[in-house]
Design a protein around this motif. Structure first.
Motif, PDB file in Angstrom:
ATOM      1  N   ASP A 169       0.831  -1.201   0.000  1.00 48.77           N
ATOM      2  CA  ASP A 169       0.000   0.000   0.000  1.00 48.77           C
ATOM      3  C   ASP A 169       0.871   1.258   0.000  1.00 48.77           C
ATOM      4  OD1 ASP A 169      -2.324  -1.561   0.134  1.00 48.77           O
ATOM      5  OD2 ASP A 169      -2.215  -1.648   2.323  1.00 48.77           O
ATOM      6  N   GLY A 170       0.232   2.381  -0.288  1.00 50.05           N
ATOM      7  CA  GLY A 170       0.946   3.654  -0.267  1.00 50.05           C
ATOM      8  C   GLY A 170       1.668   3.917  -1.573  1.00 50.05           C
ATOM      9  N   LYS A 171       2.256   5.094  -1.681  1.00 47.70           N
ATOM     10  CA  LYS A 171       2.978   5.486  -2.884  1.00 47.70           C
ATOM     11  C   LYS A 171       4.386   4.924  -2.834  1.00 47.70           C
ATOM     12  CE  LYS A 171       4.181   9.459  -5.747  1.00 47.70           C
ATOM     13  NZ  LYS A 171       4.129  10.940  -5.883  1.00 47.70           N
ATOM     14  N   GLY A 172       4.685   4.016  -3.735  1.00 45.58           N
ATOM     15  CA  GLY A 172       5.988   3.380  -3.761  1.00 45.58           C
ATOM     16  C   GLY A 172       6.847   3.890  -4.895  1.00 45.58           C
ATOM     17  N   HIS A 173       7.586   2.985  -5.510  1.00 48.18           N
ATOM     18  CA  HIS A 173       8.449   3.364  -6.625  1.00 48.18           C
ATOM     19  C   HIS A 173       7.615   3.762  -7.840  1.00 48.18           C
ATOM     20  CE1 HIS A 173      12.196   2.261  -4.730  1.00 48.18           C
ATOM     21  NE2 HIS A 173      11.740   1.051  -4.418  1.00 48.18           N
ATOM     22  N   THR A 174       8.146   4.667  -8.626  1.00 45.46           N
ATOM     23  CA  THR A 174       7.456   5.140  -9.820  1.00 45.46           C
ATOM     24  C   THR A 174       8.137   4.688 -11.108  1.00 45.46           C
ATOM     25  OG1 THR A 174       8.680   7.220  -9.739  1.00 45.46           O
ATOM     26  CG2 THR A 174       6.551   7.152  -8.623  1.00 45.46           C
ATOM     27  N   ASN A 175       9.166   3.865 -10.972  1.00 43.28           N
ATOM     28  CA  ASN A 175       9.879   3.384 -12.155  1.00 43.28           C
ATOM     29  C   ASN A 175      10.411   1.987 -11.861  1.00 43.28           C
ATOM     30  OD1 ASN A 175      11.188   3.290 -14.666  1.00 43.28           O
ATOM     31  ND2 ASN A 175      11.861   5.417 -14.524  1.00 43.28           N
ATOM     32  N   LEU A 176      11.085   1.404 -12.821  1.00 44.85           N
ATOM     33  CA  LEU A 176      11.579   0.040 -12.750  1.00 44.85           C
ATOM     34  C   LEU A 176      12.314  -0.255 -11.444  1.00 44.85           C
ATOM     35  CD1 LEU A 176      13.316  -1.845 -15.636  1.00 44.85           C
ATOM     36  CD2 LEU A 176      14.429  -1.755 -13.425  1.00 44.85           C
ATOM     37  N   VAL A 177      11.932  -1.365 -10.788  1.00 44.18           N
ATOM     38  CA  VAL A 177      12.615  -1.826  -9.576  1.00 44.18           C
ATOM     39  C   VAL A 177      13.743  -2.755 -10.017  1.00 44.18           C
ATOM     40  CG1 VAL A 177      12.389  -2.990  -7.359  1.00 44.18           C
ATOM     41  CG2 VAL A 177      10.465  -1.675  -8.283  1.00 44.18           C
ATOM     42  N   SER A 178      14.985  -2.349  -9.759  1.00 45.06           N
ATOM     43  CA  SER A 178      16.134  -3.088 -10.288  1.00 45.06           C
ATOM     44  C   SER A 178      16.632  -4.177  -9.352  1.00 45.06           C
ATOM     45  CB  SER A 178      17.275  -2.124 -10.623  1.00 45.06           C
ATOM     46  OG  SER A 178      17.621  -1.343  -9.496  1.00 45.06           O
ATOM     47  N   SER A 179      16.424  -4.031  -8.040  1.00 44.34           N
ATOM     48  CA  SER A 179      16.830  -5.101  -7.125  1.00 44.34           C
ATOM     49  C   SER A 179      16.098  -4.963  -5.800  1.00 44.34           C
ATOM     50  CB  SER A 179      18.348  -5.090  -6.892  1.00 44.34           C
ATOM     51  OG  SER A 179      18.741  -3.904  -6.254  1.00 44.34           O
ATOM     52  N   ILE A 180      15.908  -6.095  -5.134  1.00 40.19           N
ATOM     53  CA  ILE A 180      15.266  -6.109  -3.820  1.00 40.19           C
ATOM     54  C   ILE A 180      15.942  -7.163  -2.956  1.00 40.19           C
ATOM     55  CG2 ILE A 180      12.984  -5.259  -4.506  1.00 40.19           C
ATOM     56  CD1 ILE A 180      12.052  -8.104  -4.745  1.00 40.19           C
ATOM     57  N   GLY A 181      15.850  -6.966  -1.652  1.00 44.46           N
ATOM     58  CA  GLY A 181      16.374  -7.921  -0.679  1.00 44.46           C
ATOM     59  C   GLY A 181      15.727  -7.671   0.663  1.00 44.46           C
ATOM     60  N   VAL A 182      15.735  -8.656   1.518  1.00 49.19           N
ATOM     61  CA  VAL A 182      15.120  -8.540   2.840  1.00 49.19           C
ATOM     62  C   VAL A 182      16.200  -8.438   3.894  1.00 49.19           C
ATOM     63  CG1 VAL A 182      13.642  -9.623   4.559  1.00 49.19           C
ATOM     64  CG2 VAL A 182      13.046  -9.780   2.138  1.00 49.19           C
ATOM     65  N   GLU A 183      16.112  -7.401   4.712  1.00 47.75           N
ATOM     66  CA  GLU A 183      17.006  -7.222   5.851  1.00 47.75           C
ATOM     67  C   GLU A 183      16.360  -7.894   7.055  1.00 47.75           C
ATOM     68  OE1 GLU A 183      19.853  -3.592   7.343  1.00 47.75           O
ATOM     69  OE2 GLU A 183      17.754  -3.144   6.966  1.00 47.75           O
ATOM     70  N   ASP A 184      16.792  -9.115   7.348  1.00 47.82           N
ATOM     71  CA  ASP A 184      16.111  -9.941   8.342  1.00 47.82           C
ATOM     72  C   ASP A 184      16.096  -9.326   9.730  1.00 47.82           C
ATOM     73  OD1 ASP A 184      15.373 -12.169   6.710  1.00 47.82           O
ATOM     74  OD2 ASP A 184      17.477 -12.772   6.652  1.00 47.82           O
ATOM     75  N   SER A 185      17.143  -8.635  10.113  1.00 42.44           N
ATOM     76  CA  SER A 185      17.256  -8.142  11.495  1.00 42.44           C
ATOM     77  C   SER A 185      16.136  -7.178  11.863  1.00 42.44           C
ATOM     78  CB  SER A 185      18.619  -7.467  11.708  1.00 42.44           C
ATOM     79  OG  SER A 185      18.774  -6.376  10.812  1.00 42.44           O
ATOM     80  N   VAL A 186      15.662  -6.396  10.896  1.00 41.09           N
ATOM     81  CA  VAL A 186      14.607  -5.419  11.186  1.00 41.09           C
ATOM     82  C   VAL A 186      13.330  -5.694  10.390  1.00 41.09           C
ATOM     83  CG1 VAL A 186      16.179  -3.577  11.862  1.00 41.09           C
ATOM     84  CG2 VAL A 186      15.594  -3.858   9.452  1.00 41.09           C
ATOM     85  N   GLY A 187      13.357  -6.704   9.526  1.00 44.69           N
ATOM     86  CA  GLY A 187      12.166  -7.051   8.767  1.00 44.69           C
ATOM     87  C   GLY A 187      11.816  -6.056   7.691  1.00 44.69           C
ATOM     88  N   ASP A 188      12.836  -5.465   7.069  1.00 49.25           N
ATOM     89  CA  ASP A 188      12.598  -4.483   6.010  1.00 49.25           C
ATOM     90  C   ASP A 188      12.899  -5.079   4.639  1.00 49.25           C
ATOM     91  OD1 ASP A 188      11.712  -2.439   7.586  1.00 49.25           O
ATOM     92  OD2 ASP A 188      13.620  -1.358   7.641  1.00 49.25           O
ATOM     93  N   LEU A 189      12.054  -4.745   3.682  1.00 47.28           N
ATOM     94  CA  LEU A 189      12.347  -5.032   2.292  1.00 47.28           C
ATOM     95  C   LEU A 189      13.080  -3.812   1.728  1.00 47.28           C
ATOM     96  CD1 LEU A 189      11.732  -7.109  -0.061  1.00 47.28           C
ATOM     97  CD2 LEU A 189       9.989  -5.475  -0.753  1.00 47.28           C
ATOM     98  N   VAL A 190      14.294  -4.037   1.252  1.00 48.31           N
ATOM     99  CA  VAL A 190      15.104  -2.949   0.710  1.00 48.31           C
ATOM    100  C   VAL A 190      15.062  -3.050  -0.806  1.00 48.31           C
ATOM    101  CG1 VAL A 190      17.371  -1.842   0.683  1.00 48.31           C
ATOM    102  CG2 VAL A 190      16.588  -3.049   2.744  1.00 48.31           C
ATOM    103  N   SER A 191      14.600  -1.992  -1.448  1.00 50.61           N
ATOM    104  CA  SER A 191      14.444  -2.003  -2.901  1.00 50.61           C
ATOM    105  C   SER A 191      15.056  -0.747  -3.492  1.00 50.61           C
ATOM    106  CB  SER A 191      12.962  -2.078  -3.286  1.00 50.61           C
ATOM    107  OG  SER A 191      12.231  -1.008  -2.708  1.00 50.61           O
ATOM    108  N   CYS A 192      15.699  -0.897  -4.636  1.00 48.58           N
ATOM    109  CA  CYS A 192      16.210   0.274  -5.344  1.00 48.58           C
ATOM    110  C   CYS A 192      15.590   0.329  -6.725  1.00 48.58           C
ATOM    111  CB  CYS A 192      17.729   0.297  -5.395  1.00 48.58           C
ATOM    112  SG  CYS A 192      18.495  -0.832  -6.556  1.00 48.58           S
TER     113      CYS A 192
END
Length: 618
Positions: free
Chosen positions: A360-383
């Motif tokens: 939900d919410g306003k996310g990326h507005t263009n191609l997502v080139s990579s993603i990964g999960v930071e397990d220690s804090v439960g965050d999805l990191v995307s560029c």
């Protein structure tokens, strides 16, 4: 080794603003059809996670319809070709292929005996054709229109009738066979989007951009009236369909509503409000047995609930454009697959059930080139190519404006380290983020960084460049230090990854070669692996660090055994007509792949079983 397809998490319909999406229904009520680019998607009504894909069109497929017998599907594409193919066999054998006209096919209809086909659209010299399905011989002429024909339908009993609707504000009735012009109506004052006969043939209805729905007698074509006193919808009506006994009709509109109409009273008995956003425009519909299905401009497939019009009982989500990256997050209760797409969307999939949830919410507005999960804090990191790195909590699945790091140029990819470190590659520099803040990276490189991986120990960073070298760096606090160590490979690096146990570094390059370095031996070359026919796109290690997979522009996925170049498995046509954009492992026996077809596939890899492709070099 051998492999089997375990599951397909299908793409959504490809949507365009202002363009109606025609849905096809199985006459037995089990499946429904839609198109996305060159694929025709067959999905189960009761369990939409069960799906099949037909991918043999050379041009984008626009519409697909089952024959009334249920044995065949006719699908039309943007070039004016119709392919008629078998539904009873897994490989969907092509029966006939016709060039109907030159231009986009917009709708297809079958006669009740499955012998005749009507095809309409944006032809140059003609806007439609009606012919025998097994010979292509003409059985009439479609005339009476001066502009593009948007919709066609047959009366499903004798005496046969055919009706069309077009951009010239006109609907036309034909009698036959052979079919010839009978009469036309110009009751609409804007484009006519859809025409459909009732199941018993007593009526047919037309729906238009003017928001009106008109009813006509099914045999004579005389006007009977309209639904509602004036407009059926406050916006344009995009599609209509009848229930099985012809007593009710479902309509969908650009006013973001769907309505069920009582034909006897011509009044709306149920109104479904689908949302307030532009993407909530309703673009297509299908009444399949007891299921009322609509498609939103977002591509979401909605199963409506007449007992609760305020909320669909089920919304089928997914991607409608190419998937660019993926990662897997394993928990005690379930395995989650995260995917990022060409248009910036991020989805979470349950690896077992295929249920998809969007963020939900306003996310990326263009191609997502990579993603990964930071397990220690439960965050999805995307560029993304919108020049941002986002940190999104995987439990809330909600994008927040405060969880964004702005970059000064487009990132190519990123990798996660331990302790809150993120390495982001730009065109000519390397960015180090520590706890979402800028650290000291490399301001200028003498090569173009292309791919990055962080050693499981969290210190060493390997970056592959366009100079056909792997460059090693070390993370020291909030700084990135150049180790002054370069590992040459056979070509420009396209992807690389450290093995889960940290003992090896796998590198894929543009010259079709995979190179494995032994970390413990000072990055000595363990072996070179050959087999792809085009440049390597992506690589991934199995959790046991004994097997690894690679994909190439040759559309082939290869599973390799470490230390044995000959013991490999070639998986051809995993995603027909598309190269695999990303792959990863859930466990040592389960491989996940994504591609330009916007689908996610899971494969069972059966180790220890010989395969005919094993040992074949390029």
């Amino acid at each position: 080794m051998d492999f089997e397809l375990r599951s397909v998490f299908c793409c959504l319909p490809k949507m365009e603003r202002g363009v109606v999406k025609v849905l096809g229904g199985d006459p037995k009520g089990n499946n429904f059809l839609y198109t996305n680019e060159r694929s025709v998607i067959i999905r189960n009504v009761q369990n939409p996670a069960i799906a099949d894909i037909y991918s043999q069109h050379a041009h984008p497929a626009i519409v697909a319809k089952y024959s009334p017998s249920g044995f065949y599907i006719a699908s039309g594409d943007s070039s004016g070709k119709v392919r008629i193919w078998d539904t009873t066999q897994k490989d969907h054998i092509l029966k006939y292929n016709y060039q109907v006209f030159s231009g986009r096919i917009k709708d297809i209809a079958w006669t009740e005996d499955s012998k005749r086909l009507a095809v309409v659209g944006e032809g140059r010299s003609s806007f439609g054709s009606v012919f025998l399905w097994d010979s292509g011989s003409s059985v009439g002429q479609i005339n009476g229109h001066s502009k593009v024909i948007n919709s066609v339908d047959f009366k499903q009993n004798r005496p046969y009738r055919m009706a069309t609707a077009g951009d010239d504000f006109t609907s036309v009735l034909f009698e036959g066979p052979p079919f010839k012009f009978c009469l036309s109506h110009t009751d609409h004052n804007k484009f006519v989007n859809c025409v459909r006969f009732s199941p018993d043939g007593s009526l047919y209805a037309t729906a238009g951009v003017d928001g009106k729905i008109f009813l006509y007698e099914g045999t004579s074509g005389s006007k009977v009236g309209s639904l509602a006193d004036d407009k059926a919808h406050s916006g344009g009506v995009n599609a209509i369909c009848w229930n099985s006994d012809g007593t009710h009709m479902l309509s969908v509109s650009a006013d973001k509503t769907a309505k069920v109409w009582d034909i006897a009273t011509r009044k709306a008995v149920t109104t479904f409000t689908m949302g307030q956003d532009l993407l909530d425009h309703q673009m297509g519909c299908l009444w399949q047995g007891q299921d009322l299905i609509t498609v939103s401009l977002s591509g979401y497939i909605n199963f409506l609930d007449q007992n609760n019009p305020s909320k669909p009982r089920l919304i089928v989500k997914g991607h409608s454009k190419s998937i660019q990256c993926l990662t897997v997050h394993k928990t005690k209760d379930m395995n989650k697959i995260f995917t990022g797409s060409h248009e910036g969307g991020i989805n979470q999939w349950d690896a077992k059930t295929g249920v998809c949830e969007s963020f939900d919410g306003k996310g990326h507005t263009n191609l997502v080139s990579s993603i990964g999960v930071e397990d220690s804090v439960g965050d999805l990191v995307s560029c993304s190519m919108d020049d941002t790195v986002r940190f999104t909590n995987i439990n809330s699945k909600r994008h927040s404006a405060g969880d964004v790091v702005k970059l000064n140029s487009q990132p190519r990819c990123s990798a996660l380290g331990s302790g809150g470190h993120v390495i982001v590659l730009l065109v000519d520099k390397i960015v180090l983020l520590k706890d979402r803040k800028y650290g000291i990276g490399i301001e200028e490189t003498e090569y173009e960084p292309q791919a990055v991986s962080v050693h499981p120990g969290g210190v060493t960073v390997a970056i592959g460049g366009s100079d056909a070298n792997v460059h090693l760096y070390s993370i020291e606090g909030n700084s990135l230090r150049d180790n002054q160590q370069v590992l040459p490979v056979k070509g420009p690096v396209t992807d690389l990854q450290f093995s889960p146990n940290g003992n090896f570094l796998l590198v894929g390059d543009a010259n079709k070669v995979l190179t494995v370095f032994s970390v413990a031996d000072g990055y000595k070359v363990e072996n070179n692996y050959y087999g792809h026919h085009a440049k390597v796109v992506a690589v991934a290690w199995a959790p046991n660090s004994q097997y690894f997979a690679s994909s190439g522009m040759d559309t082939i996925v290869t599973v390799w055994t470490l230390g044995n170049n000959e013991n490999r498995l070639k998986m051809q046509d995993c995603h027909p007509l598309h190269h695999i954009t990303a792959l990863t492992w859930i466990d040592d026996n389960t491989l996940v792949t994504t591609s330009g077809d916007a689908c996610v596939k899971q494969w069972d890899i059966i180790h220890g079983k010989m395969c005919p492709h094993m040992g074949e070099d390029s």
